[in-house]
Design a protein around this motif. Structure first.
Motif, PDB file in Angstrom:
ATOM      1  N   ASP A  86      -4.355   7.365   3.442  1.00 37.44           N
ATOM      2  CA  ASP A  86      -4.209   7.893   2.267  1.00 37.44           C
ATOM      3  C   ASP A  86      -2.998   8.664   2.176  1.00 37.44           C
ATOM      4  N   HIS A  87      -2.692   9.536   3.081  1.00 40.17           N
ATOM      5  CA  HIS A  87      -1.649  10.464   3.107  1.00 40.17           C
ATOM      6  C   HIS A  87      -0.598  10.319   4.139  1.00 40.17           C
ATOM      7  N   LEU A  88       0.659  10.205   3.626  1.00 40.97           N
ATOM      8  CA  LEU A  88       1.899  10.026   4.359  1.00 40.97           C
ATOM      9  C   LEU A  88       2.039  11.480   5.003  1.00 40.97           C
ATOM     10  N   TYR A  89       2.189  11.489   6.588  1.00 43.04           N
ATOM     11  CA  TYR A  89       2.472  12.579   7.346  1.00 43.04           C
ATOM     12  C   TYR A  89       1.506  13.739   6.919  1.00 43.04           C
ATOM     13  N   GLY A  90       0.295  13.421   6.721  1.00 41.03           N
ATOM     14  CA  GLY A  90      -0.963  14.263   6.427  1.00 41.03           C
ATOM     15  C   GLY A  90      -1.618  14.538   7.656  1.00 41.03           C
ATOM     16  N   GLY A  91      -2.606  15.536   7.667  1.00 44.82           N
ATOM     17  CA  GLY A  91      -3.530  15.726   8.792  1.00 44.82           C
ATOM     18  C   GLY A  91      -2.929  16.185  10.062  1.00 44.82           C
ATOM     19  N   ASP A  92      -3.852  16.304  10.907  1.00 43.63           N
ATOM     20  CA  ASP A  92      -3.384  16.712  12.352  1.00 43.63           C
ATOM     21  C   ASP A  92      -2.990  15.788  13.240  1.00 43.63           C
ATOM     22  N   GLN A  93      -2.878  16.205  14.347  1.00 47.86           N
ATOM     23  CA  GLN A  93      -2.440  15.204  15.428  1.00 47.86           C
ATOM     24  C   GLN A  93      -3.103  14.000  15.729  1.00 47.86           C
ATOM     25  N   HIS A  94      -4.580  14.444  15.322  1.00 53.69           N
ATOM     26  CA  HIS A  94      -5.699  13.225  15.577  1.00 53.69           C
ATOM     27  C   HIS A  94      -5.459  12.233  14.529  1.00 53.69           C
ATOM     28  N   TYR A  95      -5.262  12.661  13.362  1.00 55.52           N
ATOM     29  CA  TYR A  95      -5.025  12.057  11.961  1.00 55.52           C
ATOM     30  C   TYR A  95      -3.964  10.930  12.291  1.00 55.52           C
ATOM     31  N   ARG A  96      -2.784  11.632  12.499  1.00 52.73           N
ATOM     32  CA  ARG A  96      -1.484  10.885  12.829  1.00 52.73           C
ATOM     33  C   ARG A  96      -1.521   9.832  13.786  1.00 52.73           C
ATOM     34  N   LEU A  97      -2.191  10.125  14.898  1.00 51.66           N
ATOM     35  CA  LEU A  97      -2.271   9.079  16.070  1.00 51.66           C
ATOM     36  C   LEU A  97      -3.077   7.896  15.501  1.00 51.66           C
ATOM     37  N   CYS A  98      -4.100   8.186  14.770  1.00 45.73           N
ATOM     38  CA  CYS A  98      -5.056   7.003  14.120  1.00 45.73           C
ATOM     39  C   CYS A  98      -4.175   6.326  13.333  1.00 45.73           C
ATOM     40  N   GLN A  99      -3.509   6.686  12.375  1.00 44.41           N
ATOM     41  CA  GLN A  99      -2.431   6.080  11.634  1.00 44.41           C
ATOM     42  C   GLN A  99      -1.530   5.471  12.147  1.00 44.41           C
ATOM     43  N   GLU A 100      -1.071   5.891  13.407  1.00 42.00           N
ATOM     44  CA  GLU A 100      -0.094   5.214  14.126  1.00 42.00           C
ATOM     45  C   GLU A 100      -0.697   3.728  14.858  1.00 42.00           C
ATOM     46  N   VAL A 101      -1.972   3.851  15.153  1.00 38.89           N
ATOM     47  CA  VAL A 101      -2.950   2.862  15.856  1.00 38.89           C
ATOM     48  C   VAL A 101      -2.769   1.725  14.727  1.00 38.89           C
ATOM     49  N   ILE A 102      -3.153   1.949  13.424  1.00 43.06           N
ATOM     50  CA  ILE A 102      -3.300   0.994  12.323  1.00 43.06           C
ATOM     51  C   ILE A 102      -1.701   0.487  11.984  1.00 43.06           C
ATOM     52  N   LEU A 103      -0.809   1.544  11.941  1.00 43.43           N
ATOM     53  CA  LEU A 103       0.597   0.743  11.653  1.00 43.43           C
ATOM     54  C   LEU A 103       0.930  -0.238  12.881  1.00 43.43           C
ATOM     55  N   GLY A 104       0.853   0.226  13.870  1.00 41.23           N
ATOM     56  CA  GLY A 104       1.310  -0.550  15.256  1.00 41.23           C
ATOM     57  C   GLY A 104       0.569  -1.788  15.594  1.00 41.23           C
ATOM     58  N   ILE A 105      -0.654  -1.426  15.824  1.00 43.47           N
ATOM     59  CA  ILE A 105      -1.486  -2.303  16.582  1.00 43.47           C
ATOM     60  C   ILE A 105      -2.149  -3.309  15.351  1.00 43.47           C
ATOM     61  N   GLY A 106      -2.539  -2.342  14.306  1.00 42.49           N
ATOM     62  CA  GLY A 106      -2.952  -3.182  13.187  1.00 42.49           C
ATOM     63  C   GLY A 106      -2.032  -4.179  12.570  1.00 42.49           C
ATOM     64  N   GLY A 107      -0.642  -3.549  12.499  1.00 44.51           N
ATOM     65  CA  GLY A 107       0.371  -4.287  11.798  1.00 44.51           C
ATOM     66  C   GLY A 107       0.725  -5.522  12.468  1.00 44.51           C
ATOM     67  N   VAL A 108       0.743  -5.619  13.970  1.00 39.40           N
ATOM     68  CA  VAL A 108       0.690  -6.891  14.469  1.00 39.40           C
ATOM     69  C   VAL A 108      -0.222  -7.598  14.368  1.00 39.40           C
ATOM     70  N   LYS A 109      -1.577  -7.253  14.364  1.00 41.76           N
ATOM     71  CA  LYS A 109      -2.796  -8.219  13.951  1.00 41.76           C
ATOM     72  C   LYS A 109      -2.660  -8.669  12.496  1.00 41.76           C
ATOM     73  N   MET A 110      -2.371  -7.960  11.586  1.00 39.70           N
ATOM     74  CA  MET A 110      -2.158  -8.408  10.224  1.00 39.70           C
ATOM     75  C   MET A 110      -1.276  -9.587  10.013  1.00 39.70           C
ATOM     76  N   LEU A 111      -0.037  -9.377  10.572  1.00 36.34           N
ATOM     77  CA  LEU A 111       1.104 -10.446  10.887  1.00 36.34           C
ATOM     78  C   LEU A 111       0.542 -11.577  11.316  1.00 36.34           C
ATOM     79  N   ARG A 112      -0.202 -11.445  12.325  1.00 34.02           N
ATOM     80  CA  ARG A 112      -0.728 -13.048  13.000  1.00 34.02           C
ATOM     81  C   ARG A 112      -1.712 -13.460  12.047  1.00 34.02           C
ATOM     82  N   ALA A 113      -2.584 -12.510  11.425  1.00 35.31           N
ATOM     83  CA  ALA A 113      -3.639 -13.151  10.520  1.00 35.31           C
ATOM     84  C   ALA A 113      -2.720 -13.797   9.370  1.00 35.31           C
ATOM     85  N   LEU A 114      -1.696 -13.447   9.032  1.00 31.88           N
ATOM     86  CA  LEU A 114      -1.060 -14.079   7.637  1.00 31.88           C
ATOM     87  C   LEU A 114      -0.222 -15.226   8.186  1.00 31.88           C
ATOM     88  N   GLY A 115      -0.224 -15.550   9.607  1.00 35.89           N
ATOM     89  CA  GLY A 115       0.632 -16.951   9.753  1.00 35.89           C
ATOM     90  C   GLY A 115       2.028 -16.679  10.383  1.00 35.89           C
TER      91      GLY A 115
END
Length: 564
Positions: free
Chosen positions: A136-165
């Motif tokens: 939802d929020h760019l640079y929002g929340g606390d450290q916990h929220y930020r780390l979870c976002q960065e899991v989505i960006l980094g780990i989720g991003g690679v996984k999504m690229l692979r799923a997209l071919g």
């Protein structure tokens, strides 16, 4: 220019400025990311970009009658701007599955080449309410929220690229440390491919050879660090934690060190920033590629018309802007007056203040934070008033947001706003709310002088002055960031203070005095002369700086130095 295979580069950034109506950016980093992708499309560089959706954006800034910033969510219509993709992936966060989908935006270059931008979204019914909020929020929340976002960006991003071919990506470009966790997914891929359970040095070397990293700031707040107990809770147990030369620094996960440890190429974003970064991170080899801006995005309509007449092909080859040296100065002045009136019309619309197009106008718009010193111009109001007694009235147009948690930045906005009461009749000051892409284009093209006053050596690059230069607006700036390279004194603009080549802060009082001296003894007299001397500086700003400090040149350097 030939490239090894299609979609060779995956560009990861926590924020990307795609369009004014898509608030997936907060400021300079997002603007640079957007300009990077636009120039990649112009140059037909095979790239795919990855970011988060940010359904509620950064925030919409309001300023009340006392000059106090207040924030509201920047909600937008996702479905009307993006195309939802059918692929789904998931990541593990705190040992639970978080499901992700992707939306696509295509950036189309001047020759029709397309660069897809993939925006990750956790707002799915199968996720918990809290997990749905993670994008939802760019640079929002606390450290916990930020780390979870960065899991989505980094780990989720690679996984999504692979799923997209995207199976043959040659380079993963981490734009700042927010995306550094992509390296963990690449390491996991190596384990899955090898069938082994333990990482080897060869696995680490393979991932290292796939990644490049750009660091953007010497400011500590720009280098995310997370305590290892939080990292273990969010990411679970991983063997890589024990590889101290890769993962852990002084008991913390430092996202910058993780990226540097697993990148074949590292760069700062200006020559001086590369030197400062090398000093900060002495064990790494750090190069520099100076930032730029996307010329066709930031040139005002009036100057676009002028360049189309006088320099055909400038969009396709920005270096053609060198030929602005042959444009008559009266045509440059006329185009500038059109851009200036467009800015003043917007000022009146936003503030009900009517400014005079014939009065010298200074512009300042950066993120409102202490080290950028937005209020340096106002340090000695008595001296500022004496300048108007000598040279006539002036106008000052401010813009810029403070981070919602930056109380000091908010207080600076309040101070600037309240200064209007003591400036007197000859100095008009306005603070424009909600500085964003559209307003940025109007301000950098519509003022007569662009002011930049950071505390050195904390300015990594800065790009607002580059946008101004494309529109013939000279800069008056501290010698830090890009301006050390861009300032030819009295030719492309003017310097505040001296560059002593030392990596330490300058004296604020000395910088303010230098600023006033330059206005009094150089800039005002030049501007008020009947001759076209000031317009000559404007012309040089375009031909010397506009032709070089653009993302077309920047991306060509990334191709040669970093990507292939």
């Amino acid at each position: 220019m030939m490239f090894p295979n299609k979609n060779s580069v995956a560009y990861f950034s926590m924020e990307i400025a795609l369009a004014p109506e898509i608030p997936t950016y907060s400021g300079g980093l997002g603007m640079l990311s957007g300009d990077t992708i636009r120039s990649a499309a112009d140059l037909k560089i095979p790239m795919v970009a990855v970011s988060l959706l940010h359904r509620k954006g950064y925030f919409t800034q309001g300023i009340d009658s006392e000059g106090r910033q207040f924030e509201q969510p920047a909600a937008w219509e996702v479905e009307s701007k993006l195309v939802e993709l059918p692929q789904r992936v998931n990541v593990l966060i705190e040992n639970r599955t978080v499901h992700l989908r992707a939306w696509k935006y295509e950036v189309i270059g001047c020759f029709g080449f397309r660069v897809p931008v993939i925006l990750l979204d956790s707002h799915l019914p199968e996720n918990s309410e809290w997990d749905r909020s993670l994008t939802d929020h760019l640079y929002g929340g606390d450290q916990h929220y930020r780390l979870c976002q960065e899991v989505i960006l980094g780990i989720g991003g690679v996984k999504m690229l692979r799923a997209l071919g995207y199976s043959n990506l040659q380079t993963f470009h981490m734009n700042e440390g927010h995306a550094s966790l992509l390296t963990l997914e690449l390491l996991d891929e190596r384990l899955r491919q090898s069938g082994q359970s333990i990482l080897t040095d060869a696995d680490v070397e393979t991932v290292h050879d796939q990644c490049v990293f750009t660091t953007h700031t010497p400011v500590p707040a720009g280098h995310d660090q997370f305590p290892m107990d939080l990292v273990s809770r969010v990411l679970g147990d991983r063997d890589v934690y024990g590889m101290k030369n890769i993962f852990c620094c002084e008991g913390k996960l430092n996202m910058t060190f993780l990226a540097m440890n697993l990148s074949r190429y590292i760069n700062g974003v200006a020559k001086r920033h590369g030197e400062v970064s090398q000093h900060m991170f002495a064990k790494y080899k750090i190069d520099s590629i100076t930032n730029g801006v996307h010329a066709a995005t930031w040139v005002s309509p009036a100057f676009q018309d002028l360049f189309d007449r006088r320099i055909p092909g400038w969009r396709e080859d920005n270096f053609n802007l060198r030929y602005a040296s042959g444009i008559p100065t009266d045509e440059i002045s006329q185009a500038h007056q059109v851009a200036k009136q467009q800015l003043l019309d917007e000022v009146e619309r936003l503030t009900n203040e009517t400014l005079d197009p014939n009065v010298f106008t200074i512009g300042f718009a950066r993120r409102a934070t202490a080290y950028k010193r937005p209020d340096l111009l106002l340090d000695d109001i008595d001296r500022l008033q004496k300048l108007t007694d000598q040279f006539g009235p002036m106008q000052i147009v401010y813009g810029g947001k403070a981070h919602p948690h930056d109380d000091q930045g908010k207080e600076i906005i309040h101070h600037v706003y309240q200064s209007r009461k003591s400036l007197g009749e000859k100095i008009r000051l306005v603070y424009l709310p909600n500085y964003e892409m559209k307003l940025g284009q109007l301000m950098t093209s519509g003022v007569d002088l662009w002011l930049n006053t950071p505390e050195p050596p904390l300015e990594a690059s800065g790009t607002s002055g580059m946008k101004a230069a494309l529109n013939g607006v000279p800069s008056l700036s501290i010698l830090d960031g890009w301006w050390i390279e861009g300032c030819t004194e009295g030719v492309t603009g003017w310097a505040i203070g001296e560059d002593d080549h030392q990596q330490h802060a300058t004296d604020r009082c000395e910088d303010a005095n230098s600023l006033y001296d330059k206005l009094e003894h150089v800039i005002f007299p030049l501007y008020l002369q009947v001759t076209q001397d000031y317009a000559e500086v404007m012309r040089h700003a375009i031909s010397l700086n506009g032709s070089f400090f653009n993302t077309q040149r920047m991306m060509q350097q990334y191709v040669v130095k970093a990507y292939f």
